[in-house]
Design an enzyme around this catalytic site. Structure first.
Site, mmCIF file in Angstrom:
data_model
loop_
_atom_site.group_PDB
_atom_site.id
_atom_site.type_symbol
_atom_site.label_atom_id
_atom_site.label_comp_id
_atom_site.label_asym_id
_atom_site.label_seq_id
_atom_site.Cartn_x
_atom_site.Cartn_y
_atom_site.Cartn_z
ATOM 1 N N THR A 1 23.366 31.330 96.015
ATOM 2 C CA THR A 1 22.291 32.005 96.745
ATOM 3 C C THR A 1 22.337 33.512 96.489
ATOM 4 O O THR A 1 23.095 33.982 95.634
ATOM 5 C CB THR A 1 22.321 31.612 98.249
ATOM 6 O OG1 THR A 1 21.173 32.143 98.878
ATOM 7 C CG2 THR A 1 23.573 32.119 98.962
ATOM 8 N N GLY B 1 12.992 37.305 92.450
ATOM 9 C CA GLY B 1 13.627 36.057 92.045
ATOM 10 C C GLY B 1 12.997 34.830 92.679
ATOM 11 O O GLY B 1 12.905 33.775 92.043
ATOM 12 N N GLY C 1 4.654 38.449 95.805
ATOM 13 C CA GLY C 1 6.010 38.843 95.449
ATOM 14 C C GLY C 1 6.256 38.589 93.976
ATOM 15 O O GLY C 1 5.632 37.698 93.380
ATOM 16 N N ALA C 2 7.145 39.387 93.398
ATOM 17 C CA ALA C 2 7.456 39.226 91.972
ATOM 18 C C ALA C 2 8.963 39.342 91.748
ATOM 19 O O ALA C 2 9.415 39.817 90.716
ATOM 20 C CB ALA C 2 6.701 40.276 91.153
ATOM 21 N N LYS D 1 21.887 34.463 91.799
ATOM 22 C CA LYS D 1 21.249 33.397 91.010
ATOM 23 C C LYS D 1 21.072 33.790 89.542
ATOM 24 O O LYS D 1 21.215 32.960 88.644
ATOM 25 C CB LYS D 1 19.892 33.021 91.614
ATOM 26 C CG LYS D 1 20.016 32.320 92.959
ATOM 27 C CD LYS D 1 18.670 31.890 93.484
ATOM 28 C CE LYS D 1 18.785 31.391 94.919
ATOM 29 N NZ LYS D 1 17.519 30.905 95.454
ATOM 30 N N TYR E 1 12.312 31.090 106.749
ATOM 31 C CA TYR E 1 12.259 29.981 107.708
ATOM 32 C C TYR E 1 12.867 30.373 109.041
ATOM 33 O O TYR E 1 13.576 31.368 109.154
ATOM 34 C CB TYR E 1 12.942 28.728 107.142
ATOM 35 C CG TYR E 1 14.376 28.941 106.749
ATOM 36 C CD1 TYR E 1 14.706 29.229 105.428
ATOM 37 C CD2 TYR E 1 15.402 28.863 107.677
ATOM 38 C CE1 TYR E 1 16.015 29.443 105.054
ATOM 39 C CE2 TYR E 1 16.719 29.075 107.307
ATOM 40 C CZ TYR E 1 17.018 29.361 105.991
ATOM 41 O OH TYR E 1 18.318 29.576 105.622
ATOM 42 N N GLY F 1 9.459 28.053 105.604
ATOM 43 C CA GLY F 1 10.085 27.490 104.411
ATOM 44 C C GLY F 1 11.246 26.542 104.667
ATOM 45 O O GLY F 1 12.016 26.260 103.741
ATOM 46 N N ASP G 1 15.063 22.476 81.900
ATOM 47 C CA ASP G 1 15.257 22.674 83.342
ATOM 48 C C ASP G 1 14.551 23.937 83.804
ATOM 49 O O ASP G 1 14.417 24.909 83.058
ATOM 50 C CB ASP G 1 16.750 22.763 83.677
ATOM 51 C CG ASP G 1 16.990 22.691 85.181
ATOM 52 O OD1 ASP G 1 17.081 21.570 85.696
ATOM 53 O OD2 ASP G 1 17.012 23.749 85.842
ATOM 54 N N MET H 1 8.152 31.438 102.610
ATOM 55 C CA MET H 1 9.462 30.899 102.213
ATOM 56 C C MET H 1 10.566 31.263 103.207
ATOM 57 O O MET H 1 11.624 30.642 103.202
ATOM 58 C CB MET H 1 9.838 31.412 100.824
ATOM 59 C CG MET H 1 9.039 30.776 99.707
ATOM 60 S SD MET H 1 9.811 31.173 98.145
ATOM 61 C CE MET H 1 8.502 30.700 97.020
HETATM 62 P P1 ATR Z 1 13.930 37.801 95.914
HETATM 63 O O1 ATR Z 1 14.952 37.551 94.872
HETATM 64 O O2 ATR Z 1 14.233 37.175 97.249
HETATM 65 O O3 ATR Z 1 12.535 37.506 95.462
HETATM 66 P P2 ATR Z 1 13.660 40.617 95.403
HETATM 67 O O4 ATR Z 1 13.885 40.396 93.952
HETATM 68 O O5 ATR Z 1 14.331 41.763 96.073
HETATM 69 O O6 ATR Z 1 14.066 39.358 96.266
HETATM 70 O O7 ATR Z 1 12.085 40.711 95.627
HETATM 71 C C1 ATR Z 1 11.544 40.977 96.884
HETATM 72 C C2 ATR Z 1 10.026 40.907 96.774
HETATM 73 O O8 ATR Z 1 9.485 41.148 98.079
HETATM 74 C C3 ATR Z 1 9.418 41.928 95.858
HETATM 75 O O9 ATR Z 1 8.303 41.365 95.223
HETATM 76 C C4 ATR Z 1 9.005 43.039 96.843
HETATM 77 O O10 ATR Z 1 7.948 43.844 96.377
HETATM 78 P P3 ATR Z 1 8.246 45.102 95.383
HETATM 79 O O11 ATR Z 1 8.539 44.495 94.053
HETATM 80 O O12 ATR Z 1 7.006 45.889 95.394
HETATM 81 O O13 ATR Z 1 9.428 45.794 95.983
HETATM 82 C C5 ATR Z 1 8.540 42.205 97.986
HETATM 83 N N1 ATR Z 1 8.519 42.908 99.274
HETATM 84 C C6 ATR Z 1 9.577 43.232 100.059
HETATM 85 N N2 ATR Z 1 9.157 43.822 101.198
HETATM 86 C C7 ATR Z 1 7.797 43.875 101.148
HETATM 87 C C8 ATR Z 1 6.780 44.364 102.032
HETATM 88 N N3 ATR Z 1 7.077 44.913 103.209
HETATM 89 N N4 ATR Z 1 5.493 44.237 101.630
HETATM 90 C C9 ATR Z 1 5.182 43.663 100.447
HETATM 91 N N5 ATR Z 1 6.102 43.187 99.570
HETATM 92 C C10 ATR Z 1 7.394 43.280 99.915
#
Ligand code: ATR
Length: 278
Positions: free
Chosen positions: A64, A133, A130-131, A68, A225, A245, A81, A223
């Site tokens: 986790t 992981g 979101g973009a 990852k 929960y 989630g 996979d 996602m």
């Molecule tokens: P994970 O691996 O869980 O996806 P991460 O790689 O840190 O975690 O990505 C977090 C995502 O949540 C990102 O897409 C982030 O947006 P940014 O790339 O612009 O940082 C998004 N995110 C986190 N807080 C946010 C908020 N308050 N509003 C919108 N997007 C948010």
């Protein structure tokens, strides 16, 4: 002899995976233990902790946050996979002395949507927020279900653009294509399925969504929960059905369990157990 499994992460104490796998093991009569394993954050420490676990007889690990991607580097992944496209591993199995990596996150989401919630993805206009992981982990399995179109929205647009480029080869799975947009550009668009793969809900925030985003009959899926996030509350106000989630968490665990034990546990009683806390 009891086979040992664990979830490795940092932090990991809060993980529900031991409870889920203990329930699966009871239900299917498997002789196994499942614990948490905390690793220090440095990548080299992570790989040492993983190797020690397997050297001491461990049979499998879930991986986790935040390891990852690191787990992908120390495992062998079959090109077919999801871990291969997601560039991330959440399940490791010791097979013939080798560490084989898998990613069951995407199948967890798709199974929860389609089987548990009765919401087929085919033909739907999908918005993934979101973009990071979490989004990488679900892109291919969602696209493989042939949505009408898929939009990835992110606060930092470049990350969404890079992600969409990474998955461009799967564009033929959709009629309407895959695109990356900043949130303000969603104004006027409507979606049938909106998945929140951001971490915003963990801090009580939500992505800056324009109103009227939800098509009639839309499903909003967070996602995160165990709580009603601001995004879920927003979606309900728009008339959408909104869910957390928890089902994805249990379904990805069931897929890991199947990889390790070749036995498919029933997930509905475990989801119900976690919901009611009994
Ligand atoms: P994970 O691996 O869980 O996806 P991460 O790689 O840190 O975690 O990505 C977090 C995502 O949540 C990102 O897409 C982030 O947006 P940014 O790339 O612009 O940082 C998004 N995110 C986190 N807080 C946010 C908020 N308050 N509003 C919108 N997007 C948010």
């Amino acid at each position: 002899m009891t086979d040992c499994y664990a979830v490795i992460g940092n932090p990991v104490e809060h993980s529900k995976s031991p409870q889920i796998h203990a329930a699966f093991a009871r239900q299917t009569g498997q002789d196994m233990s499942y614990t948490t394993l905390k690793s220090e954050l440095e990548p080299s420490k992570f790989s040492v902790t993983v190797r020690k676990f397997f050297d001491e007889g461990g049979k499998g690990l879930n991986v986790t946050v935040p390891f990852k991607h690191e787990a992908r580097k120390i495992t062998i992944v079959a090109p077919g996979d999801n871990a291969y496209d997601a560039d991330a591993v959440n399940t490791i199995k010791l097979e013939g002395g080798k560490l084989i990596g898998y990613n069951t996150d995407g199948i967890g989401l798709v199974t929860d949507l389609e089987r548990n919630l009765g919401f087929p993805i085919a033909g739907k206009r999908v918005l993934l927020m979101g973009a990071g992981g979490a989004t990488y982990g679900v892109m291919h399995p969602v696209l493989a279900k042939h949505p009408e179109s898929l939009v990835v929205a992110n606060r930092t647009l470049e990350k969404a653009v890079t992600l969409v480029r990474h998955f461009r080869k799967f564009e033929p799975f959709t009629a309407g294509g895959i695109s990356a947009l900043p949130y303000p550009d969603l104004a006027g668009a409507q979606f049938d399925l909106i998945v929140n793969a951001t971490s915003a809900g963990l801090s009580g925030e939500m992505p800056p969504l324009p109103p009227d985003l939800c098509a009639p009959g839309a499903l909003a899926y967070d996602m995160v929960y165990g709580r009603v996030t601001p995004f879920m509350a927003f979606a309900r106000q728009c008339g959408a059905r909104a869910v957390d989630g928890l089902g994805m968490l249990v379904e990805q665990a069931a897929e890991s369990f199947f990889i390790w034990r070749n036995v498919r546990p029933q997930t509905a009683p475990v989801i119900a157990m976690l919901r009611t806390g009994t």
